[in-house]
Design a protein around this motif. Structure first.
Motif, short mmCIF file in Angstrom:
data_model
loop_
_atom_site.label_atom_id
_atom_site.label_comp_id
_atom_site.label_asym_id
_atom_site.label_seq_id
_atom_site.Cartn_x
_atom_site.Cartn_y
_atom_site.Cartn_z
N GLY A 1 0.87 -1.21 0.12
CA GLY A 1 -0.04 -0.11 0.17
C GLY A 1 0.75 1.55 -0.12
O GLY A 1 1.89 1.11 -0.17
N GLY A 2 0.33 2.35 0.07
CA GLY A 2 0.95 3.53 0.07
C GLY A 2 -0.02 5.04 -0.25
O GLY A 2 -1.24 4.71 -0.33
N SER A 3 0.78 6.22 -0.26
CA SER A 3 -0.01 7.30 -0.44
C SER A 3 0.68 8.26 -1.42
O SER A 3 1.90 8.49 -1.40
CB SER A 3 0.05 8.18 0.90
OG SER A 3 -0.73 9.33 0.91
N ILE A 4 -0.41 8.47 -2.58
CA ILE A 4 0.54 9.36 -3.57
C ILE A 4 -0.23 10.64 -3.34
O ILE A 4 -1.43 10.72 -3.07
CB ILE A 4 0.37 8.81 -4.89
CG1 ILE A 4 0.84 7.46 -5.15
CG2 ILE A 4 0.60 9.91 -6.06
CD1 ILE A 4 0.47 6.98 -6.60
N ILE A 5 0.58 11.84 -3.27
CA ILE A 5 0.10 13.10 -2.83
C ILE A 5 0.79 13.83 -4.43
O ILE A 5 1.85 14.27 -4.50
CB ILE A 5 0.68 13.77 -1.77
CG1 ILE A 5 -0.04 13.08 -0.48
CG2 ILE A 5 -0.09 15.45 -1.73
CD1 ILE A 5 1.16 12.13 0.17
N ASN A 6 -0.16 14.39 -5.24
CA ASN A 6 0.02 15.06 -6.43
C ASN A 6 -0.22 16.55 -6.08
O ASN A 6 -1.29 17.16 -5.76
CB ASN A 6 -0.72 14.66 -7.38
CG ASN A 6 -0.60 13.39 -7.92
OD1 ASN A 6 0.58 12.87 -7.81
ND2 ASN A 6 -1.59 12.52 -8.36
N ILE A 7 1.04 17.60 -6.10
CA ILE A 7 0.64 18.86 -5.83
C ILE A 7 0.20 19.45 -7.22
O ILE A 7 0.93 19.81 -8.16
CB ILE A 7 2.16 19.58 -5.51
CG1 ILE A 7 2.66 18.83 -4.15
CG2 ILE A 7 1.78 21.24 -5.21
CD1 ILE A 7 1.95 18.68 -3.16
N SER A 8 -1.10 20.04 -7.15
CA SER A 8 -1.86 20.73 -8.13
C SER A 8 -1.36 22.05 -8.01
O SER A 8 -0.56 22.77 -7.62
CB SER A 8 -3.00 20.18 -8.54
OG SER A 8 -3.77 21.20 -9.75
N SER A 9 -2.67 22.84 -8.03
CA SER A 9 -2.63 24.36 -7.51
C SER A 9 -4.25 24.72 -7.50
O SER A 9 -4.88 24.19 -7.96
CB SER A 9 -2.12 24.92 -8.80
OG SER A 9 -2.27 26.52 -8.73
N MET A 10 -4.27 25.96 -6.84
CA MET A 10 -5.58 26.43 -7.02
C MET A 10 -6.23 26.58 -8.29
O MET A 10 -7.44 26.58 -8.57
CB MET A 10 -5.66 27.95 -6.39
CG MET A 10 -4.77 28.90 -6.68
SD MET A 10 -5.28 30.72 -5.98
CE MET A 10 -6.58 31.07 -7.10
N ASN A 11 -4.87 26.81 -9.30
CA ASN A 11 -5.59 26.96 -10.78
C ASN A 11 -5.85 25.56 -11.27
O ASN A 11 -5.88 25.35 -12.67
CB ASN A 11 -4.58 27.69 -11.51
CG ASN A 11 -4.49 29.21 -11.13
OD1 ASN A 11 -3.17 29.48 -10.67
ND2 ASN A 11 -5.30 29.82 -11.22
N GLY A 12 -5.88 24.80 -10.42
CA GLY A 12 -6.52 23.17 -10.97
C GLY A 12 -7.91 23.26 -10.48
O GLY A 12 -8.54 22.31 -10.77
N ILE A 13 -8.48 24.52 -9.90
CA ILE A 13 -9.93 24.48 -9.48
C ILE A 13 -10.45 25.51 -10.17
O ILE A 13 -11.48 25.64 -10.55
CB ILE A 13 -9.87 24.88 -8.09
CG1 ILE A 13 -9.18 23.60 -7.07
CG2 ILE A 13 -11.32 24.78 -7.38
CD1 ILE A 13 -9.88 22.18 -7.11
N VAL A 14 -9.66 26.73 -10.36
CA VAL A 14 -10.34 27.88 -11.15
C VAL A 14 -9.06 28.35 -12.09
O VAL A 14 -8.05 28.04 -11.97
CB VAL A 14 -10.35 29.00 -10.02
CG1 VAL A 14 -11.47 28.36 -8.95
CG2 VAL A 14 -9.29 29.52 -9.29
N ALA A 15 -9.76 29.15 -12.86
CA ALA A 15 -8.94 29.59 -14.14
C ALA A 15 -7.61 30.36 -13.65
O ALA A 15 -7.72 31.21 -12.79
CB ALA A 15 -9.80 30.30 -15.23
#
Length: 244
Positions: A131-145
């Motif tokens: 098992g494990g945990s993957i954390i992908n760092i996106s951005s607030m710009n992955g929510i809004v333009a």
């Protein structure tokens, strides 16, 4: 007991900024950490400062062979990988008309393809670990333009996270995305942008930029067993910007 005791983590783009903050906190919480970055001098300095529970591997996150080398090094030094933080990325703030195809492809490779390669490369090690945990760092710009290219890739990270979470649930691997707002990292507060960032921060509901450690708190939670029932979700750290 430390929250990451006995776990092995790979953190990309960890020579400075948010990645460095994550690496330092992870070691404090008992993890063994593989720091990766293209900046060899800074990466080695961070790893040396953290001692025997951290090592540095120079890595181009868009290169599949480099990913294989990172996994091999992690397993040889520390054992199977339990945590992956896909943190490496770049920004770009140009209009569609100003952006060249080469620039667009570069940001897609670094911000989007690298996340795919990271998951593809490390999931087998997590399967062996059970098992494990993957954390992908996106951005607030992955929510809004936001700007073209940057926004596109950060939305893609959000989508990949959900797709991977569904597939990886069969392996006991959780996959979540983190969406920072304006964070006081070297990339954001450099001299040519510092004044603009300070002016923009007045529009943030909490009236300030965040420190990298405030993002680390969320990343640590997702890396730990405390978040054992969270997968395929977005965790926003933006001072309220996306709520406006």
């Amino acid at each position: 007991m430390s929250r990451l005791e006995g776990k092995v983590a790979v953190i990309t783009g960890a020579a400075q900024g948010m990645g460095e903050a994550h690496a330092r906190r992870f070691v404090e919480e008992g993890a063994k950490v593989v720091i990766t970055d293209l900046n060899e001098d800074k990466g080695l300095a961070v790893a040396n400062d953290l001692g025997e529970n951290a090592i540095f591997v120079k890595q181009n996150v868009t290169n599949e062979e480099d990913w294989a080398a990172v996994v091999a090094t992690a397993e040889k030094k520390f054992g199977h990988v339990d945590i992956l933080v896909n943190n490496a990325g770049i920004t770009m703030a140009k209009s569609i008309l100003q952006t060249t195809v080469e620039e667009y492809r570069r940001i897609v490779e670094i911000n989007q393809v690298s996340v795919f390669l990271g998951m593809k490369s490390i999931i087998p090690s997590m399967q062996k670990a059970g098992g494990g945990s993957i954390i992908n760092i996106s951005s607030m710009n992955g929510i809004v333009a936001g700007a073209v290219g940057y926004t596109d890739t950060k939305f893609a990270v959000r989508g990949m996270t959900k797709a991977a979470a569904m597939e990886c649930s069969n392996y006991g691997i959780r996959v979540n995305s983190v969406h920072p707002g304006v964070i006081a990292t070297p990339m954001v507060v450099q001299e040519d942008t510092k004044a603009a960032v300070e002016e923009f921060s007045k529009q943030i509901p909490l009236k300030r930029t965040a420190q990298p450690e405030e993002v680390t708190n969320i990343v640590l939670y997702l890396a730990s067993d405390e978040s054992s029932y969270s997968t395929g979700s977005e965790f926003i750290v933006d001072g309220g910007l996306t709520a406006m």
